[in-house]
Design an enzyme around this catalytic site. Structure first.
Site, PDB file in Angstrom:
ATOM      1  N   GLN A 149      -0.920   3.715   2.050  1.00 12.83           N
ATOM      2  CA  GLN A 149      -0.621   5.008   1.935  1.00 12.83           C
ATOM      3  C   GLN A 149       0.255   5.485   0.463  1.00 12.83           C
ATOM      4  O   GLN A 149       1.544   6.036   0.872  1.00 12.83           O
ATOM      5  CB  GLN A 149       0.456   5.264   3.067  1.00 12.83           C
ATOM      6  CG  GLN A 149      -0.735   5.557   4.225  1.00 12.83           C
ATOM      7  CD  GLN A 149       0.306   6.129   5.437  1.00 12.83           C
ATOM      8  OE1 GLN A 149       1.264   5.822   5.580  1.00 12.83           O
ATOM      9  NE2 GLN A 149      -0.376   7.188   5.942  1.00 12.83           N
ATOM     10  N   TYR A 152       0.573   9.259   0.579  1.00 14.50           N
ATOM     11  CA  TYR A 152       1.262   9.776   1.463  1.00 14.50           C
ATOM     12  C   TYR A 152       2.594   9.510   1.438  1.00 14.50           C
ATOM     13  O   TYR A 152       3.348  10.546   1.525  1.00 14.50           O
ATOM     14  CB  TYR A 152       0.553   9.313   2.758  1.00 14.50           C
ATOM     15  CG  TYR A 152       1.102   9.929   4.141  1.00 14.50           C
ATOM     16  CD1 TYR A 152       0.509  11.006   4.582  1.00 14.50           C
ATOM     17  CD2 TYR A 152       2.040   9.456   4.984  1.00 14.50           C
ATOM     18  CE1 TYR A 152       0.855  11.656   5.812  1.00 14.50           C
ATOM     19  CE2 TYR A 152       2.272  10.041   6.113  1.00 14.50           C
ATOM     20  CZ  TYR A 152       1.849  11.049   6.590  1.00 14.50           C
ATOM     21  OH  TYR A 152       2.277  11.513   7.788  1.00 14.50           O
TER      22      TYR A 152
HETATM   23  N1  CAA Z   1       0.701  -5.846   4.592  1.00 16.75           N
HETATM   24  C1  CAA Z   1       0.237  -6.576   3.703  1.00 16.75           C
HETATM   25  N2  CAA Z   1      -1.162  -7.111   3.490  1.00 16.75           N
HETATM   26  C2  CAA Z   1      -1.887  -6.195   4.235  1.00 16.75           C
HETATM   27  C3  CAA Z   1      -1.346  -5.446   5.311  1.00 16.75           C
HETATM   28  C4  CAA Z   1       0.001  -5.198   5.123  1.00 16.75           C
HETATM   29  N3  CAA Z   1       0.534  -4.298   6.011  1.00 16.75           N
HETATM   30  N4  CAA Z   1      -2.224  -4.679   5.866  1.00 16.75           N
HETATM   31  C5  CAA Z   1      -3.454  -5.217   5.210  1.00 16.75           C
HETATM   32  N5  CAA Z   1      -3.559  -6.501   4.620  1.00 16.75           N
HETATM   33  C6  CAA Z   1      -4.046  -7.078   3.752  1.00 16.75           C
HETATM   34  C7  CAA Z   1      -5.315  -7.456   4.720  1.00 16.75           C
HETATM   35  O1  CAA Z   1      -4.872  -8.606   5.126  1.00 16.75           O
HETATM   36  C8  CAA Z   1      -6.411  -7.677   3.744  1.00 16.75           C
HETATM   37  O2  CAA Z   1      -6.148  -9.028   3.085  1.00 16.75           O
HETATM   38  P1  CAA Z   1      -7.606 -10.036   2.465  1.00 16.75           P
HETATM   39  O3  CAA Z   1      -8.198  -8.966   1.673  1.00 16.75           O
HETATM   40  O4  CAA Z   1      -6.883 -11.171   2.009  1.00 16.75           O
HETATM   41  O5  CAA Z   1      -8.194 -10.136   3.746  1.00 16.75           O
HETATM   42  C9  CAA Z   1      -6.119  -6.482   2.752  1.00 16.75           C
HETATM   43  O6  CAA Z   1      -4.895  -6.361   2.850  1.00 16.75           O
HETATM   44  C10 CAA Z   1      -7.100  -5.407   2.627  1.00 16.75           C
HETATM   45  O7  CAA Z   1      -6.741  -4.861   4.101  1.00 16.75           O
HETATM   46  P2  CAA Z   1      -7.706  -3.973   4.915  1.00 16.75           P
HETATM   47  O8  CAA Z   1      -8.728  -4.854   5.278  1.00 16.75           O
HETATM   48  O9  CAA Z   1      -6.768  -3.492   5.957  1.00 16.75           O
HETATM   49  O10 CAA Z   1      -8.089  -3.021   4.001  1.00 16.75           O
HETATM   50  P3  CAA Z   1      -8.851  -1.902   4.252  1.00 16.75           P
HETATM   51  O11 CAA Z   1      -9.420  -1.030   3.170  1.00 16.75           O
HETATM   52  O12 CAA Z   1     -10.020  -2.067   5.323  1.00 16.75           O
HETATM   53  O13 CAA Z   1      -8.362  -0.958   5.022  1.00 16.75           O
HETATM   54  C11 CAA Z   1      -6.419   0.845   5.263  1.00 16.75           C
HETATM   55  C12 CAA Z   1      -6.968  -0.427   4.441  1.00 16.75           C
HETATM   56  C13 CAA Z   1      -7.212   1.943   5.970  1.00 16.75           C
HETATM   57  C14 CAA Z   1      -5.334   1.445   4.567  1.00 16.75           C
HETATM   58  C15 CAA Z   1      -5.529  -0.043   6.261  1.00 16.75           C
HETATM   59  O14 CAA Z   1      -4.755  -1.070   5.819  1.00 16.75           O
HETATM   60  C16 CAA Z   1      -4.531   0.812   7.124  1.00 16.75           C
HETATM   61  O15 CAA Z   1      -5.276   1.654   8.200  1.00 16.75           O
HETATM   62  N6  CAA Z   1      -3.486   0.746   7.024  1.00 16.75           N
HETATM   63  C17 CAA Z   1      -2.314   1.487   7.720  1.00 16.75           C
HETATM   64  C18 CAA Z   1      -2.141   2.822   7.365  1.00 16.75           C
HETATM   65  C19 CAA Z   1      -1.267   3.570   7.908  1.00 16.75           C
HETATM   66  O16 CAA Z   1      -0.157   3.298   8.670  1.00 16.75           O
HETATM   67  N7  CAA Z   1      -1.551   5.057   8.374  1.00 16.75           N
HETATM   68  C20 CAA Z   1      -0.649   5.807   9.181  1.00 16.75           C
HETATM   69  C21 CAA Z   1      -1.626   6.815   9.606  1.00 16.75           C
HETATM   70  S1  CAA Z   1      -0.688   8.137  10.451  1.00 16.75           S
HETATM   71  C22 CAA Z   1       0.327   8.612   9.599  1.00 16.75           C
HETATM   72  O17 CAA Z   1       0.660   8.559   8.360  1.00 16.75           O
HETATM   73  C23 CAA Z   1       1.460   9.508  10.502  1.00 16.75           C
HETATM   74  C24 CAA Z   1       2.948   8.963  10.087  1.00 16.75           C
HETATM   75  O18 CAA Z   1       3.587   9.837   9.501  1.00 16.75           O
HETATM   76  C25 CAA Z   1       3.357   7.711  10.451  1.00 16.75           C
END
Ligand code: CAA
Length: 245
Positions: A149, A152
């Site tokens: 993010q 964001y």
């Molecule tokens: N910290 C460190 N590494 C992480 C991680 C984290 N938190 N999350 C994922 N990774 C790593 C994964 O293990 C993966 O590693 P490898 O390639 O070695 O396997 C790599 O990063 C890629 O991760 P993803 O498979 O998750 O990547 P993606 O492209 O499929 O997905 C994403 C990316 C969609 C951003 C996903 O990580 C995600 O959904 N993240 C959370 C985002 C979030 O919190 N959004 C909130 C929405 S609601 C909101 O925003 C309201 C509010 O105000 C709270």
């Protein structure tokens, strides 16, 4: 005469709860919806059983500087606006390496540039009148950052800097500017997340649950009430302990 509150993105998860709360508090709400969404706004209005004395639907593209200036100046000619809640926001999550310029710009325009567009015309009028309340809905992720993010988190952190700076400018005129930083809240925005990612985040929340939109709205209600008059430039976290400042 009822006080008037302008709420952007009012039919969204948190926006809808804020609208209902401020209606209950005795405000007349100008509820903005984005261009082309008249039908869904009408549907929301009827589902919530509002009447026209309580809620006025108002089409506003918060990303369009000129449109906001024109429409809001026109609205101010009809009467004062006592409260602005900058709530409109979107996500375009993705790791930075893969993020498109469009995903960056869409989020910055909707979540941050909108504060300039919507607030400026109303802030000037509030200063002239000698009072007003501006509430900006940021996020826990503007305070702590979040994987996936960058756009964001940058926008939501920017809202906090904006609010502190504007709080200085409004103080002598009785215009307060505050931020609510919700944590993960039970809204369509959060519900569309990958369930496994959401579960992992929820497990890290000390209270082990999402916020309800009503819990966010209650904080807005307090900050715009007479009891909140001496609070300005503040960021109120409502996040179940996920991040403590
Ligand atoms: N910290 C460190 N590494 C992480 C991680 C984290 N938190 N999350 C994922 N990774 C790593 C994964 O293990 C993966 O590693 P490898 O390639 O070695 O396997 C790599 O990063 C890629 O991760 P993803 O498979 O998750 O990547 P993606 O492209 O499929 O997905 C994403 C990316 C969609 C951003 C996903 O990580 C995600 O959904 N993240 C959370 C985002 C979030 O919190 N959004 C909130 C929405 S609601 C909101 O925003 C309201 C509010 O105000 C709270």
């Amino acid at each position: 005469m009822k006080k008037v509150a302008l709420i952007t993105g009012s039919k969204g998860g948190i926006g809808s709860a804020i609208t209902s709360q401020l209606v209950d508090d005795g405000f007349r709400v100008v509820a903005t919806y984005s261009t082309g969404n008249y039908e869904s706004a009408q549907k929301w209005f009827h589902e919530k059983a509002f009447d026209k004395e309580q809620v006025r639907l108002f089409e506003l593209d918060v990303t369009d500087t000129e449109e906001c200036a024109d429409k809001l100046i026109q609205l101010l000619q009809e009467g004062t606006i006592d409260v602005v809640v900058n709530n409109a926001g979107i996500t375009r999550d993705g790791v930075f390496k893969k993020m498109t310029a469009q995903a960056w710009n869409d989020v910055i325009n909707t979540n941050l540039n909108s504060l300039f567009n919507v607030t400026q015309p109303v802030f000037s009028a509030m200063c002239e009148k000698g009072g007003g309340r501006i509430i900006n809905i940021s996020s826990v992720n503007g305070l702590k950052g979040q994987f996936g993010q960058t756009n964001y988190s940058a926008a939501k952190a920017g809202m906090i800097g904006f609010s502190k700076a504007l709080a200085y400018e409004g103080a002598r005129s009785g215009v307060t500017v505050n931020v609510i930083a919700p944590g993960y809240t039970g809204t369509p925005m959060v519900e569309k997340m990958n369930p496994e990612v959401l579960e992992s985040i929820t497990s890290q929340i000390p209270m082990k649950r999402l916020a309800s939109p009503e819990e966010i709205a209650a904080s807005v209600s307090f900050l715009v009430s007479d009891a909140g008059a001496y609070i300005t430039g503040e960021t109120l976290s409502v996040n179940g302990g996920l991040h403590m400042n």
